[in-house]
Design a protein around this motif. Structure first.
Motif, mmCIF file in Angstrom:
data_model
loop_
_atom_site.group_PDB
_atom_site.id
_atom_site.type_symbol
_atom_site.label_atom_id
_atom_site.label_comp_id
_atom_site.label_asym_id
_atom_site.label_seq_id
_atom_site.Cartn_x
_atom_site.Cartn_y
_atom_site.Cartn_z
ATOM 1 N N GLU A 278 0.825 -1.221 0.000
ATOM 2 C CA GLU A 278 0.000 0.000 0.000
ATOM 3 C C GLU A 278 0.850 1.258 0.000
ATOM 4 O O GLU A 278 0.580 2.206 -0.735
ATOM 5 N N ASN B 237 1.286 4.205 -2.865
ATOM 6 C CA ASN B 237 1.066 5.631 -2.612
ATOM 7 C C ASN B 237 2.245 6.457 -3.108
ATOM 8 O O ASN B 237 2.060 7.520 -3.698
ATOM 9 N N LYS C 266 -7.569 10.720 -5.390
ATOM 10 C CA LYS C 266 -7.424 10.062 -6.681
ATOM 11 C C LYS C 266 -8.695 9.913 -7.504
ATOM 12 O O LYS C 266 -8.638 9.847 -8.724
ATOM 13 N N GLY D 1 -4.000 3.616 -6.140
ATOM 14 C CA GLY D 1 -4.974 3.734 -5.060
ATOM 15 C C GLY D 1 -6.219 4.428 -5.561
ATOM 16 O O GLY D 1 -6.213 5.060 -6.610
ATOM 17 N N ALA E 5 -6.205 2.863 2.745
ATOM 18 C CA ALA E 5 -4.974 2.266 3.243
ATOM 19 C C ALA E 5 -4.433 2.984 4.470
ATOM 20 O O ALA E 5 -4.208 2.355 5.510
HETATM 21 MG MG MG Z 1 -3.157 4.158 -1.412
#
Ligand code: MG
Ligand code: ADP
Length: 615
Positions: A31, A35, A81, A95, A100
């Motif tokens: 995760e 990112n 996002k 993502g 997360a």
């Molecule tokens: Mg993420």
């Protein structure tokens, strides 16, 4: 009656959600890496202690976050996002759930330091079990650094469930490799308990693979490349002789995202069919690019499966691209008699043209030879030299000068096959091919003889053509003046319904399907009307003999079957131009050496061999 439903307190809800996202230290790493990549980092460093159970720290030089964003990033469903549901269909980022960081913060001690490039001072936030402990300004480098300590400190059951450090580290390395393979342009370092496990400079795909798997990886790789309207495939497969008895180096990436797909895996295995020793697994590093609209990633966060809109096509394309690469790799040296036949020369992808074997074949008929005079680049002109098997099939062959209809024939340009026929040959005259026993076409090579099985060669040509029209381009059909009415058993009708779509892709038009008959108002231009019934009968028989339910290679089977029934038979007399059509068409194929069912199409007899027989 008392009410029984109540809202879970936030921290409990968060913990439950965390269980979905974070199963082990490796999931945190995945995760956080994602990112950093979404933040367009160019350098990413990972530090872990005790397999990530004590510490996971990721430092990136990406875009960083503002003060408010830094705080918000830990809220559930807080994401930069996507904004609307539609955005899910055009995802460019890894993502999108905004879960997360919230999940990780719910089950660990987290410290975030972040700064945007345009700011002097950054933000530092500490959170433990979803609770913000502190938030302050701090000096820190541009980018983001997140450290995650004492994972699952507040869920002992989870913590105890973790495996040994060795196993957890293995999981971390797996995740790390997947991300690093997908992003060779980003530099990565992975440091475990103070010692460096990986130090990967920014580079290209092939070098990244070598840097990760080391040693002799480079010489084992065969490049795979295929570009179509719906999909681009690039990457590498391992040469068959290096295949191992364990699974392992098998990687699919779709739009830079690692995925698992038993279905696509099957297609790769199918491409290796007959090339691997029993029990050996092929290795592959395959990068697929598709329109984000055609896939659905909005599934469980930890899962790596993707749904494709058109899996069948993907299957066929992938398999043929790999077969093609393997074919180039193994066929090319065999045809070059001047080279040591032990195949000691590695397959040089970068400078393919330099290592391409040159074999010259005599022939005097080339219906397309109008352009290119003196041009050395044969790869492009050759693609147009595809044989018109249409003329061949309708079969009178007495009109050599008739221009050939190219509209439905277009193969990719192929350097290797293109060079099979050098320039010198054009000067020579006389008939360069002849038929043996009405079964083989014999042609001379510069240093030997080529013996081609006419039926198999034509099958290969038609098969590739059909596959292409089924999977990629729209086929051309000819309207019938009077629709054909054909009788079939109910069982056959059932089968026919199942493959109707694929048949229509080839150019068939069904104006009616009844209980025991079909009405056909259009057929592919490559088929003649009087043969339709025979073709369909063969086709249905082939489908009937297939394993029931095993329908994912439907298009392939269809193309195989039609090609087989349409191809010129052994025993047919072929005139000079028909022979030439076959030879040209064959070597414009992606995989000239094998029939669709993996039987050899031609053999070569080097002069030395012939000479030996005279000794
Ligand atoms: Mg993420
Ligand atoms: P998602 O990635 O699904 O958006 P996350 O919880 O992983 O959700 O992250 C929440 C938000 O925090 C991201 O949308 C992004 O704006 C920001 N963020 C997280 N990590 C970083 C990072 N390394 N650099 C910059 N921004 C980040």
């Amino acid at each position: 009656m008392t009410d029984v439903i109540h809202l879970l307190p936030d921290h409990v809800a968060n913990q439950i959600a965390a269980g979905e996202v974070v199963q082990r230290p490796a999931s945190v790493i995945k995760e956080l890496l994602e990112n950093s990549i979404d933040a367009r980092a160019k350098n990413i460093q990972i530090f872990i202690k005790e397999a990530g159970k004590i510490l996971i720290k990721i430092v990136d030089d990406g875009m960083g976050m503002s003060v408010t964003d830094a705080r918000l990033s830990f809220e559930r469903h807080a994401t930069s996002k996507i904004r609307a549901a539609e955005d899910l269909f055009s995802l460019q980022t890894k993502g999108f759930r905004g879960e997360a960081l919230a999940s990780i913060a719910a089950i660990a001690h987290v410290e975030l330091k972040t700064k945007r490039p345009e700011e002097e001072i950054g933000t530092c936030i500490r959170i433990e079990g979803s609770e913000v402990i502190s938030q302050e300004q701090c000096t820190t480098a541009t980018g983001t650094s997140i450290s995650v300590k004492n994972l699952f400190y507040n869920i002992p059951a989870r913590r105890n469930f973790l495996k040994s450090d060795t196993v957890e580290t293995r999981h971390i390395v797996d995740e790390f490799q997947r991300v690093a393979l997908a992003h060779p342009d980003i530099a990565f370092t992975l440091i475990h308990n103070g010692s460096e496990l990986f130090q990967l400079p920014a580079t290209k795909y092939r070098q990244r693979i070598n840097n990760i798997f080391g040693g002799k990886t480079n010489e084992k790789l065969v490049p795979v490349n295929e570009e179509t309207e719906i999909l681009t495939i690039s990457g590498f497969v391992g040469k068959p002789e290096f295949a191992r008895r364990t699974r392992g180096e098998q990687f699919f990436f779709v739009n830079d995202r690692f995925i698992k797909s038993p279905y696509l895996h099957h297609s790769v295995s199918a491409a290796f069919d007959g090339l691997l020793k029993d029990g050996a697994y092929p290795s592959y590093f395959l990068y697929l690019k598709v329109d984000p609209k055609s896939i659905d990633i909005n599934i469980h966060p930890t899962k790596t499966e993707i749904k494709f809109e058109d899996e069948h096509t993907l299957y066929a394309l992938l398999r043929s691209a790999i077969k093609h690469s393997l074919g180039q790799f193994s066929v090319a040296p065999v045809l070059d008699f001047e080279r040591d036949p032990t195949l000691d020369t590695p397959y040089h992808y970068e400078n393919k043209s330099a290592t391409t074997p040159r074999v010259e074949v005599d022939r005097n008929f080339n219906p397309f030879k109008t352009e290119h005079s003196g041009s050395r680049d044969f790869s492009n002109s050759f693609r147009k030299e595809t044989a018109s098997w249409e003329g061949l099939y309708t079969g009178l062959g007495d009109e050599e000068d008739k221009p050939i209809d190219l509209k439905q024939i277009e193969f990719e340009s192929e350097e290797v096959t293109g060079n099979l026929f050098g320039t010198a040959r054009a000067k020579e005259s006389g008939n360069s091919t002849f038929q043996l026993n009405r079964k083989f076409i014999i042609s001379t090579l510069k240093n030997g003889m080529l013996v081609i099985d006419q039926h198999r060669a034509h099958t290969r040509i038609l098969y590739e053509e059909l596959l292409k029209s089924i999977t990629v381009s729209a086929a051309v059909s000819q309207q019938l003046l009077f629709p054909l009415n054909l009788q079939f058993s109910q069982n056959e009708i059932q089968l026919l319904r199942g493959i109707k779509d694929a048949l229509e892709q080839t150019g068939f038009i069904f104006s009616g399907i009844n209980k025991d008959s079909v009405e056909i108002s259009g057929i592919p231009t490559i088929i003649i009307e009087s043969e339709v019934e025979m073709l369909l009968e063969h086709l249905l028989a082939d489908f009937e003999n297939e394993v029931p339910g095993n329908n994912f290679s439907q298009t392939d089977l269809l193309a195989k079957s039609l090609a087989k029934s349409m191809a010129v038979k052994s025993g047919s007399l072929l005139n000079q131009s028909e022979q030439q059509h076959i030879v040209n068409g064959l070597f414009a194929c992606k995989e000239p050496s094998l029939t669709p069912s993996n039987k050899p199409v031609f053999i070569t007899l080097p002069v030395e061999e012939i000479e030996k027989k005279f000794m």
